[in-house]
Design an enzyme around this catalytic site. Structure first.
Site, short mmCIF file in Angstrom:
data_model
loop_
_atom_site.label_atom_id
_atom_site.label_comp_id
_atom_site.label_asym_id
_atom_site.label_seq_id
_atom_site.Cartn_x
_atom_site.Cartn_y
_atom_site.Cartn_z
N TYR A 63 -1.27 6.27 -2.64
CA TYR A 63 -2.30 6.19 -3.69
C TYR A 63 -3.44 5.25 -3.34
O TYR A 63 -4.54 5.38 -3.82
CB TYR A 63 -1.63 5.68 -4.97
CG TYR A 63 -0.85 4.41 -4.72
CD1 TYR A 63 -1.49 3.18 -4.70
CD2 TYR A 63 0.52 4.47 -4.44
CE1 TYR A 63 -0.79 2.02 -4.41
CE2 TYR A 63 1.22 3.32 -4.16
CZ TYR A 63 0.57 2.10 -4.13
OH TYR A 63 1.26 0.96 -3.83
N ASP A 92 9.36 9.28 -11.03
CA ASP A 92 9.49 8.52 -9.78
C ASP A 92 10.18 7.18 -10.01
O ASP A 92 9.75 6.15 -9.50
CB ASP A 92 8.11 8.30 -9.13
CG ASP A 92 8.25 7.89 -7.66
OD1 ASP A 92 9.32 8.14 -7.06
OD2 ASP A 92 7.31 7.30 -7.11
N SER A 122 0.85 -1.19 0.00
CA SER A 122 0.00 0.00 0.00
C SER A 122 0.88 1.23 0.00
O SER A 122 2.06 1.18 0.33
CB SER A 122 -0.92 0.00 1.21
OG SER A 122 -0.16 0.28 2.37
N GLY A 123 0.30 2.32 -0.42
CA GLY A 123 1.06 3.57 -0.44
C GLY A 123 0.09 4.72 -0.35
O GLY A 123 -1.09 4.53 -0.01
#
Lengths: 400, 298
Positions: free
Chosen positions: A26, A146, A23-24
């Site tokens: 976003y 990125d 997860s992040g």
């Protein structure tokens, strides 16, 4: 009746969720298998609604819109393939082809249980494929912004694929400076000096600096410039990343006006001289060449020219990627013409060719494989943290 | 042109032949035969003019630039090849298309600002009062367009070609405004941006704008231009200006599809012709009828 949005496709009808990957900022990524005649494995990225537990439509974030549009538009063997995008129940799901590995995981594997260098041929193939993907992106006016090991996927058959276009954008003649859109881009360790010095109108060269950092990391198995990120203050002004700049200068030496004519025009140029004052290591920087030779030696790459060492060509390529002046830095296209790639036989399209190393499969957690409950407020994430290795800087901030 | 257009979703999925486009629309109308006969609508070009006026009204106070407006127009046109207009609330579709286009063109606007401006420029009958309506319609729009949101515009080709043709400032401005006008027609669904830009340049050069005389283009003017062009092509260009002849020579030598230029020009002529019969009120009333009757805004 056009009284509401009707989902045409449903995730649950098409995919079976195998587990949770990461997860992040976003949202989260799940591993899935195809259902009802759909064959294969997939990675499904579920975007987090702007507010957790959102029950109303509030408009999709600009970064999600960018990512959806770019994923739909782009198609290249070295860019992660987007299978489809599903809009369902106020949520956005992007379905990607599945990749068993990524560079972060590969680097991690070579650090454990004890350090063992990544074969030179593997590195050469990885870079070659990575640069081909990047040439494609840049030709289509897409800056990735990125690039880092965690975002470079590798399939079990050794195909390298650029992933996570969450920060990518088109840069053809922007009306506003790129800085206005996103104040902070690129995870700190891979951030180019012109970004650290506050450049407003940066170029795709920022991606090539990141490639240089990734190359160095593949060789040494550690981030080459491992700085500490200065956090934004309460007024949301972007701080000068003093520590990160220091890490770069300690190896590369101070950038100079002679080598980088526009240096003095950088907004944070003044910070640079204050950085130099009183730091003796700046007077005697290690030098990239010295760093490179020490790295090759400690990782037991054989001396002399051979396909089993990145050798002198590798040094020259690295120097041209980690070039301070973004205008002098190699472009992705020119990098592919570098002797590092052309002197010996053509790099393999399978980065694991001739390698006996067996990499572990991606860790998938079973704690959270309910893709539907993802946006409940207060859901604690028990799976892997973002970028699974401890000590990695947090993902960049989005949307200044 | 950037290499990206040739592999773009625009070329692959959103460029049609005239026959294909007509067929799609016929299918759509037939699936809604009752609605279509109950609520007659003005010519599509007149509706497009009305939509453009409404979009501009929303865009002006927010300082939204032309390219975002153009992208919104393309989204609306694409959407209405997939969804019968009488099943929608155009006010909502327009506001949403603009909201989405601004994000894609890197000049995002807050959803509340868009809502506020939308409410300003539509009557109570046709308006809507909640950002979640726009949010929901955004899902519909993206889904109908299969997330194919990147639009290639002729403006870029114009910028690239203007130096090659050594356009003077007035010609460039005229070409620019002809490109603006082409969004009122089906041309964005029929030809490449490159083709449109060349048409606009050809017309701008032949129409010879003079300083301070940048009037709206008229059908008759364009028709004459076409004539001039035809003469020059046939080598019967006695007295045709040097510039036009040069342009025609260049076109002949390059791989430009002259038939397409003529086709685009004719499309524009008929736009300028029908424009003369345009009134805001007809469009407004006829849209309001089906929106009210069907309560689609609720």
């Amino acid at each position: 009746m056009f009284s509401g949005y009707n989902t045409k496709k449903r995730v649950a009808e098409r995919y079976r969720i195998v587990g949770f990957i990461s997860s992040g900022t976003y949202g989260r990524v799940y591993k899935a298998e195809g259902k009802n005649g759909r064959i294969g494995e997939f990675a499904i990225k579920k975007f987090k609604p702007d507010k957790e537990g959102e029950v109303q439509y509030t408009g999709i974030s600009q970064s999600a819109i960018r990512e959806m549009a770019l994923c739909t538009e782009l198609e290249h063997p070295n860019v992660v393939h987007t299978v489809e995008i599903i809009l369902e129940e106020k949520c956005i799901f992007i379905v990607f082809e599945y990749a068993e590995h990524d560079l972060l995981q590969i680097i991690h594997h070579h650090n454990q249980p004890q350090r063992q260098a990544i074969p030179a041929k593997t590195i050469r193939s990885i870079l070659y494929q990575l640069l081909q993907g990047l040439v494609y992106l840049h030709r289509n006016w897409v800056m990735h912004r990125d690039l880092k090991p965690a975002n470079i996927m590798v399939t079990s058959s050794g195909k390298v694929k650029i992933g996570d276009l969450g920060l990518a954008r088109l840069y053809y003649k922007p009306i506003h400076s790129l800085f206005t859109g996103d104040k902070v881009v690129v995870t700190i360790w891979y951030r180019a000096p012109e970004l650290l010095l506050g450049s407003r109108h940066y170029t795709p060269a920022v991606d090539l600096w990141a490639v240089g950092c990734i190359f160095a990391e593949l060789l040494s198995l550690r981030p080459i410039f491992k700085g500490e990120e200065a956090k934004m203050d309460s007024k949301k002004t972007v701080p000068f990343q003093r520590n990160q700049m220091q890490k770069i200068v300690e190896i590369m030496g101070m950038p100079s006006k002679d080598r980088w004519p526009l240096l003095t025009a950088m907004p944070e140029y003044g910070q640079l001289s204050s950085l130099a004052a009183g730091n003796s290591r700046f007077q005697r920087p290690q030098g990239l060449e010295h760093w490179y030779r020490a790295c090759l030696k400690s990782n037991n790459y054989p001396p002399g020219p051979s396909p089993d060492t990145p050798g002198e060509d590798g040094l020259s390529l690295l120097q041209q990627l980690l070039e301070y002046d973004p205008q002098k830095r190699l472009s992705a296209e020119n990098a592919l013409q570098h002797p590092y790639f052309t002197t010996h036989s053509k790099p393999s399209e399978n980065c694991f060719e001739d390698s006996k190393i067996k990499y572990p499969v991606r860790r998938v957690s079973q704690d959270d494989n309910d893709i539907r409950s993802g946006s409940l407020p207060g859901t604690k994430r028990s799976g892997l943290p973002d970028d699974s290795l401890i000590g990695r800087p947090a993902k960049r901030l989005k949307e200044g | 042109m950037a290499s990206s257009y040739w592999d773009s979703t625009q070329r692959k999925f959103w460029t049609f032949t005239k026959q294909q486009l007509n067929l799609e629309r016929k299918k759509l109308e037939e699936s809604e035969r009752n609605l279509v006969s109950m609520f007659p609508l003005p010519d599509r070009r007149l509706l497009s003019i009305y939509f453009y006026h409404q979009l501009s009204k929303m865009a002006r106070p927010l300082g939204i630039r032309q390219q975002a407006l153009a992208t919104a127009q393309v989204y609306i046109r694409r959407f209405y090849t997939k969804v019968e207009i009488r099943r929608t609330n155009p006010a909502l579709v327009l506001a949403t298309a603009l909201y989405l286009a601004c994000k894609m063109e890197e000049c995002p606007q807050h959803i509340r600002m868009i809502l506020a401006e939308a409410r300003h420029c539509w009557d109570v009958d046709t308006s809507f009062n909640d950002i979640s309506k726009i949010g929901e319609c955004e899902f519909t729009l993206i889904s109908e367009m299969n997330s194919q949101l990147i639009v290639h515009h002729p403006y870029r080709s114009l910028a690239e070609l203007q130096s090659q043709f050594q356009l003077i400032q007035e010609e460039n401005a005229l070409a620019w405004s002809i490109i603006n006008d082409h969004y009122l027609t089906d041309l964005p669904l029929l030809h490449s941006p490159h083709q449109i830009a060349i048409t606009a340049i050809v017309l701008a050069v032949v129409l010879k704008p003079t300083q301070g005389n940048l009037q709206p283009v008229q059908a008759a003017g364009v028709a004459n231009a076409l004539q001039t062009l035809g003469n020059a092509r046939n080598g019967a260009a006695q007295g045709a200006q040097n510039r036009v002849q040069k342009l025609v020579d260049w076109l002949a030598e390059s791989s430009v599809d002259m038939e397409a230029v003529v086709e685009c020009t004719q499309e524009l002529i008929s736009l300028y012709e029908i424009w003369e019969s345009y009134t805001d009120k007809t469009c407004k009333d006829q849209i309001a009828k089906f929106v009210k009757a069907r309560g689609v805004d609720k």
